[in-house]
Design a protein around this motif. Structure first.
Motif, short mmCIF file in Angstrom:
data_model
loop_
_atom_site.label_atom_id
_atom_site.label_comp_id
_atom_site.label_asym_id
_atom_site.label_seq_id
_atom_site.Cartn_x
_atom_site.Cartn_y
_atom_site.Cartn_z
N SER A 505 0.83 -1.20 0.00
CA SER A 505 0.00 0.00 0.00
C SER A 505 0.87 1.26 0.00
CB SER A 505 -0.92 -0.01 1.23
OG SER A 505 -1.66 1.19 1.31
N GLY A 508 2.21 1.87 -3.45
CA GLY A 508 1.23 1.93 -4.52
C GLY A 508 1.13 0.68 -5.37
N GLU A 510 -0.60 -3.04 -6.28
CA GLU A 510 -1.82 -3.82 -6.10
C GLU A 510 -1.46 -5.04 -5.25
OE1 GLU A 510 -5.16 -6.12 -8.87
OE2 GLU A 510 -3.94 -4.49 -9.71
N ARG A 534 -0.58 -1.13 -12.74
CA ARG A 534 0.50 -0.92 -11.77
C ARG A 534 1.10 -2.28 -11.40
NH1 ARG A 534 -2.65 0.34 -6.06
NH2 ARG A 534 -4.47 -0.97 -6.44
#
Length: 561
Positions: A505, A508, A510, A534
């Motif tokens: 997290s 950034g 997933e 991503r």
């Protein structure tokens, strides 16, 4: 804009003149003249990475992917020391890094000056060559520095490639600039001739090769080389020589024997006379398999030839008889032409044994409960074709090599020094310039240890991270000794209950997770797809006790074949 420091100007010009354009810069002040000149001269593709240890490993991956030297720059003091693990790895993997460290003037060394240590020859055991530039800028000193720079930059790629170190003492002011182009400096070229067969005593070597029937060829860790693969296939089919390889050799063909750890383990408890080699030919990097080393040290060949382009006296199997200074492709290509056609079932014997071992392995895994063993089996089978796979050290690389390699896939791992400290950073560096899906598989401790690999702006959507979360250092459950110690839990296994979700997290990514076979199957379907915008991290939770039981039981089963 460029720095007013003339040695820095010369260094930048020679890097550009020799076609080196990729630069990884770690922020600092003492390296300000280097930063200004490399970042503002419009000749270099510069990347900024804060963590020096991660930055140097990132540069390794970048060099592997681009197949060119990469520059990595830092400030003075402990910043230079933080490069050391990656410099050692690059040295043993033959990766051409140009390490540039800014330094205080030598008159401030050991004088209580801030951010000052003795940086001259700081990597002397782990790089091909190191220099320290003069501080003065007289004509003689500039000529001398230019000669040193020509020599050391060339040295990074001549013979066996490897890291070189340029230490740059710099006085204040550090940030004065000129709005001028780089001034030309004399370029000294190093032209490498093609190392070709015949080598000294070539006829004798060919005669020896033709005399032996039981020949093993061991290609170690190396980047993909399709032409080399074709030559090895031709030589093996013609002579019956057996090619034993691991995934990291990046050589795949049905006539080669892989799955070495299990295959050789199946031989250790029986009379190995029909499998023992008369002649061993090696080239490339190291092997992971401990069983292979044990087998060859016990069943020593009459001769062992090592192919290399430098004085690389690798006597790993305690039977070395010849160092042959030539490239593997040249030697084996000519050998395949001059070798006699033989009716020889030696290679078939190995291949048939491997097929039996793989059937037993598959049956065992199919009947096993959810564990690292079954997880790696599913992970590896689902890897998309034409991917790049980066294997973390300790248990991940060993588990992956128990499985069949994915089709059309490149494999890499930091097996030069085999540390866990930069596996993720190296993969991130590689993926940053790769057009393929890049998958890195590593353990939970390795992931957390190197999580700063994600602290940069070069994380592409082609990156896939698999964290095998078995709650600690599972490798120590797999080997004899540590697991029987009362210090095991705290000081060997090092229990870990921290999830990677928070880090995913933060940076950034997933995040996906799996705790059982059904969840893993669902997660893999989403994980490997290219339709993500991503990078993706998949964390798989397994039970350490079950992992150790299944791993040991598999090898026990193989030994009893």
């Amino acid at each position: 804009m460029i720095s007013t420091k003339k040695h820095v100007q010369q260094l930048a010009f020679l890097l550009q003149a020799k076609g080196i354009t990729d630069v990884v810069i770690c922020p600092g002040s003492r390296n300000g003249p280097l930063i200004h000149t490399l970042a503002l001269s419009n000749h270099f593709n510069c990347r900024s990475i804060v963590d020096e240890r991660s930055a140097a490993y990132f540069a390794i991956g970048l060099s592997q992917a681009s197949k060119k030297p990469v520059v990595v720059v830092c400030s003075s003091g402990t910043a230079a020391l933080n490069f050391a693990p990656a410099v050692a790895e690059a040295f043993h993997l033959n990766i051409p890094l140009v390490i540039i460290t800014a330094d205080r003037p030598d008159y401030w060394i050991n004088q209580g000056e801030n951010q000052t240590i003795n940086q001259q020859n700081i990597y002397h055991n782990y790089c091909k060559k190191g220099i320290s530039l003069p501080l003065g800028e007289s004509e003689e000193e500039l000529w001398y520095a230019a000669r040193l720079l020509n020599e050391i930059i060339n040295f990074s790629t001549t013979g066996l490639p490897g890291p070189v170190h340029i230490n740059v003492p710099l006085e204040e002011p550090l940030h004065d600039l000129l709005d001028e182009p780089l001034r030309p400096v004399k370029v000294i070229h190093a032209l490498s001739g093609r190392l070709t067969f015949p080598v000294p005593n070539a006829d004798e070597l060919i005669e020896t090769f033709n005399r032996y029937n039981k020949i093993i060829i061991l290609p170690g860790q190396m980047p993909p080389d399709p032409l080399l693969a074709k030559v090895l296939v031709k030589l093996s089919l013609k002579t019956g020589a057996v090619v034993l390889k691991e995934h990291l050799s990046n050589l795949t063909h049905s006539s080669f024997a892989g799955n070495i750890d299990l295959l050789v383990t199946s031989l250790l408890s029986e009379n190995t006379g029909e499998f023992s080699p008369d002649l061993l030919i090696t080239f490339g990097g190291t092997f992971v398999s401990k069983s292979l080393k044990q087998f060859l040290r016990t069943n020593k060949p009459a001769e062992h030839w090592h192919l290399c382009t430098s004085e690389q006296y690798y006597d790993t199997y305690q039977s070395l008889t010849h160092i042959i200074h030539t490239t593997a492709i040249e030697f084996l290509q000519q050998l395949s032409v001059k070798a006699l056609q033989k009716e020889n079932d030696y290679a078939k014997r190995w291949i048939n044994k491997e097929l039996h071992v793989k059937r037993v392995r598959d049956e065992f895994i199919n009947q096993s409960e959810f564990s690292d063993l079954s997880v790696f089996n599913k992970i590896c089978k689902a890897i998309p074709k034409n991917s790049v796979v980066h294997l973390g050290n300790s248990s991940p690389v060993r588990y992956a090599l128990l499985c069949d390699p994915a089709n059309g896939t490149e494999y890499y791992s930091n097996r030069g020094t085999s540390g866990i400290d930069g596996s993720l950073s190296t993969a991130v560096g590689f993926a940053s310039v790769s057009q393929k899906l890049n998958i890195v598989i590593l353990g939970d401790l390795s992931f957390f240890y190197d999580s700063n690999a994600l602290w940069n702006n070069y994380i592409g959507k082609n990156l896939r991270i698999i964290v095998i979360h078995n709650g600690g250092g599972n490798i120590f459950s797999m080997i004899k000794g540590p697991a029987e110690s009362q210090a095991f839990d705290q000081f060997f296994y090092t229990k870990n209950s921290t999830s990677a979700k928070g880090i995913a997290s933060t940076f950034g990514l997933e995040y996906l997770q799996a705790t059982n076979e059904r969840e893993l199957q669902q997660a893999l379907s989403a994980f490997y797809t290219i339709n993500h915008n991503r990078a993706v991290l998949l964390e798989i939770f397994t039970n350490a006790e079950i992992n150790a039981q299944k791993f040991r039981a598999l090898f026990k089963t193989i030994k009893e074949i």
